[in-house]
Motif scaffolding. Structure first.
Motif, PDB file in Angstrom:
ATOM      1  N   ILE A   1       0.785  -1.151  -0.087  1.00 42.68           N
ATOM      2  CA  ILE A   1      -0.014   0.294  -0.145  1.00 42.68           C
ATOM      3  C   ILE A   1       0.921   1.149  -0.019  1.00 42.68           C
ATOM      4  CG2 ILE A   1      -1.631   1.369   1.293  1.00 42.68           C
ATOM      5  CD1 ILE A   1      -2.572  -1.525   2.445  1.00 42.68           C
ATOM      6  N   PRO A   2       0.967   2.188  -0.998  1.00 46.60           N
ATOM      7  CA  PRO A   2       1.617   3.369  -1.202  1.00 46.60           C
ATOM      8  C   PRO A   2       1.675   3.950   0.096  1.00 46.60           C
ATOM      9  CG  PRO A   2       0.229   3.012  -3.104  1.00 46.60           C
ATOM     10  CD  PRO A   2      -0.155   2.142  -1.968  1.00 46.60           C
ATOM     11  N   ALA A   3       2.615   4.731   0.527  1.00 47.45           N
ATOM     12  CA  ALA A   3       2.856   5.454   1.635  1.00 47.45           C
ATOM     13  C   ALA A   3       1.820   6.740   1.694  1.00 47.45           C
ATOM     14  CB  ALA A   3       4.544   6.418   1.711  1.00 47.45           C
ATOM     15  N   LYS A   4       1.488   7.354   0.719  1.00 51.80           N
ATOM     16  CA  LYS A   4       0.609   8.476   0.845  1.00 51.80           C
ATOM     17  C   LYS A   4      -0.649   7.975   1.331  1.00 51.80           C
ATOM     18  CE  LYS A   4       2.169  10.978  -3.200  1.00 51.80           C
ATOM     19  NZ  LYS A   4       1.725  11.371  -4.681  1.00 51.80           N
ATOM     20  N   ILE A   5      -0.975   6.616   0.915  1.00 50.52           N
ATOM     21  CA  ILE A   5      -2.299   6.052   1.347  1.00 50.52           C
ATOM     22  C   ILE A   5      -2.359   5.632   2.918  1.00 50.52           C
ATOM     23  CG2 ILE A   5      -4.041   4.386   0.708  1.00 50.52           C
ATOM     24  CD1 ILE A   5      -3.553   4.828  -2.164  1.00 50.52           C
ATOM     25  N   ARG A   6      -1.225   4.964   3.040  1.00 47.04           N
ATOM     26  CA  ARG A   6      -0.951   4.461   4.499  1.00 47.04           C
ATOM     27  C   ARG A   6      -1.048   5.555   5.385  1.00 47.04           C
ATOM     28  NH1 ARG A   6       3.711   1.886   2.402  1.00 47.04           N
ATOM     29  NH2 ARG A   6       5.077   3.203   3.820  1.00 47.04           N
ATOM     30  N   GLN A   7      -0.646   6.748   5.214  1.00 47.45           N
ATOM     31  CA  GLN A   7      -0.354   7.673   6.104  1.00 47.45           C
ATOM     32  C   GLN A   7      -1.755   8.525   6.018  1.00 47.45           C
ATOM     33  OE1 GLN A   7       2.697  10.029   4.073  1.00 47.45           O
ATOM     34  NE2 GLN A   7       4.268   8.731   4.781  1.00 47.45           N
ATOM     35  N   LYS A   8      -2.496   8.678   4.934  1.00 47.90           N
ATOM     36  CA  LYS A   8      -3.763   9.276   4.933  1.00 47.90           C
ATOM     37  C   LYS A   8      -4.834   8.489   5.862  1.00 47.90           C
ATOM     38  CE  LYS A   8      -7.613  10.916   1.656  1.00 47.90           C
ATOM     39  NZ  LYS A   8      -7.813  12.068   2.471  1.00 47.90           N
ATOM     40  N   PHE A   9      -4.798   7.246   5.989  1.00 50.52           N
ATOM     41  CA  PHE A   9      -5.723   6.296   6.677  1.00 50.52           C
ATOM     42  C   PHE A   9      -5.213   6.055   7.869  1.00 50.52           C
ATOM     43  CE2 PHE A   9      -7.566   6.439   2.172  1.00 50.52           C
ATOM     44  CZ  PHE A   9      -8.751   6.877   2.579  1.00 50.52           C
ATOM     45  N   GLN A  10      -3.874   6.122   8.057  1.00 52.33           N
ATOM     46  CA  GLN A  10      -3.106   5.796   9.358  1.00 52.33           C
ATOM     47  C   GLN A  10      -3.139   4.241   9.471  1.00 52.33           C
ATOM     48  OE1 GLN A  10      -5.230   8.058  12.411  1.00 52.33           O
ATOM     49  NE2 GLN A  10      -4.336   9.789  11.856  1.00 52.33           N
TER      50      GLN A  10
ATOM     51  N   LYS B   1      -1.188   1.109   9.866  1.00 53.13           N
ATOM     52  CA  LYS B   1      -0.034   0.664  10.853  1.00 53.13           C
ATOM     53  C   LYS B   1       0.232  -0.977  10.152  1.00 53.13           C
ATOM     54  CE  LYS B   1       0.359   4.480  13.273  1.00 53.13           C
ATOM     55  NZ  LYS B   1      -0.264   5.757  12.215  1.00 53.13           N
ATOM     56  N   GLU B   2       1.423  -1.246  10.495  1.00 52.45           N
ATOM     57  CA  GLU B   2       1.773  -2.888  10.408  1.00 52.45           C
ATOM     58  C   GLU B   2       0.937  -3.506  11.508  1.00 52.45           C
ATOM     59  OE1 GLU B   2       5.422  -5.892  11.421  1.00 52.45           O
ATOM     60  OE2 GLU B   2       5.832  -3.588  11.209  1.00 52.45           O
ATOM     61  N   GLY B   3       0.322  -4.748  10.906  1.00 54.76           N
ATOM     62  CA  GLY B   3      -0.518  -5.395  11.746  1.00 54.76           C
ATOM     63  C   GLY B   3      -2.056  -5.264  11.624  1.00 54.76           C
ATOM     64  N   ASP B   4      -2.331  -4.142  11.182  1.00 57.12           N
ATOM     65  CA  ASP B   4      -3.765  -3.555  11.089  1.00 57.12           C
ATOM     66  C   ASP B   4      -4.269  -4.578   9.753  1.00 57.12           C
ATOM     67  OD1 ASP B   4      -3.503  -1.464  12.554  1.00 57.12           O
ATOM     68  OD2 ASP B   4      -3.496  -0.013  10.955  1.00 57.12           O
ATOM     69  N   LEU B   5      -5.370  -4.893   9.822  1.00 54.57           N
ATOM     70  CA  LEU B   5      -6.262  -5.689   9.014  1.00 54.57           C
ATOM     71  C   LEU B   5      -6.848  -4.809   8.074  1.00 54.57           C
ATOM     72  CD1 LEU B   5      -8.055  -8.253  11.606  1.00 54.57           C
ATOM     73  CD2 LEU B   5      -5.960  -8.686  10.026  1.00 54.57           C
ATOM     74  N   VAL B   6      -6.937  -5.241   6.620  1.00 51.67           N
ATOM     75  CA  VAL B   6      -7.717  -4.846   5.483  1.00 51.67           C
ATOM     76  C   VAL B   6      -8.613  -5.602   4.721  1.00 51.67           C
ATOM     77  CG1 VAL B   6      -5.949  -2.613   5.404  1.00 51.67           C
ATOM     78  CG2 VAL B   6      -5.851  -4.832   3.971  1.00 51.67           C
ATOM     79  N   LYS B   7      -9.882  -5.190   4.599  1.00 53.72           N
ATOM     80  CA  LYS B   7     -10.619  -6.142   3.568  1.00 53.72           C
ATOM     81  C   LYS B   7     -10.308  -5.969   2.216  1.00 53.72           C
ATOM     82  CE  LYS B   7     -14.907  -6.367   4.754  1.00 53.72           C
ATOM     83  NZ  LYS B   7     -16.479  -6.107   4.983  1.00 53.72           N
ATOM     84  N   VAL B   8     -10.159  -7.025   1.463  1.00 54.82           N
ATOM     85  CA  VAL B   8      -9.818  -6.823  -0.276  1.00 54.82           C
ATOM     86  C   VAL B   8     -11.471  -7.081  -0.711  1.00 54.82           C
ATOM     87  CG1 VAL B   8      -8.750  -7.478  -2.093  1.00 54.82           C
ATOM     88  CG2 VAL B   8      -7.572  -7.410   0.085  1.00 54.82           C
ATOM     89  N   ILE B   9     -11.993  -6.085  -1.571  1.00 56.22           N
ATOM     90  CA  ILE B   9     -13.156  -6.408  -2.132  1.00 56.22           C
ATOM     91  C   ILE B   9     -13.022  -6.219  -3.674  1.00 56.22           C
ATOM     92  CG2 ILE B   9     -15.484  -5.278  -2.335  1.00 56.22           C
ATOM     93  CD1 ILE B   9     -14.438  -3.822   0.555  1.00 56.22           C
TER      94      ILE B   9
END
Length: 54
Positions: free
Chosen positions: A17-26, A28-36
């Protein structure tokens, strides 16, 4: 506002996940994301799964 980046799929079919997007949505390592997969838009999307106690 739309943020767009091109990322490469790794040998293990992983993407970063690009840094700009990681930073915008905060994200962090270990967070869960749902792929749709949105068939109507023919697009893959991610949704951040925030734990309610955080």
């Amino acid at each position: 506002m739309e943020v767009e980046e091109i990322v490469k799929v790794s040998r293990n079919y992983q993407v970063t996940i690009p840094a700009k997007i990681r930073q915008k949505f905060q994200i962090k390592e270990g967070d869960l994301v749902k792929v749709i997969y949105d068939e109507k838009e023919n697009a893959v999307k991610i949704s951040i799964m925030k734990e309610p106690w955080k």
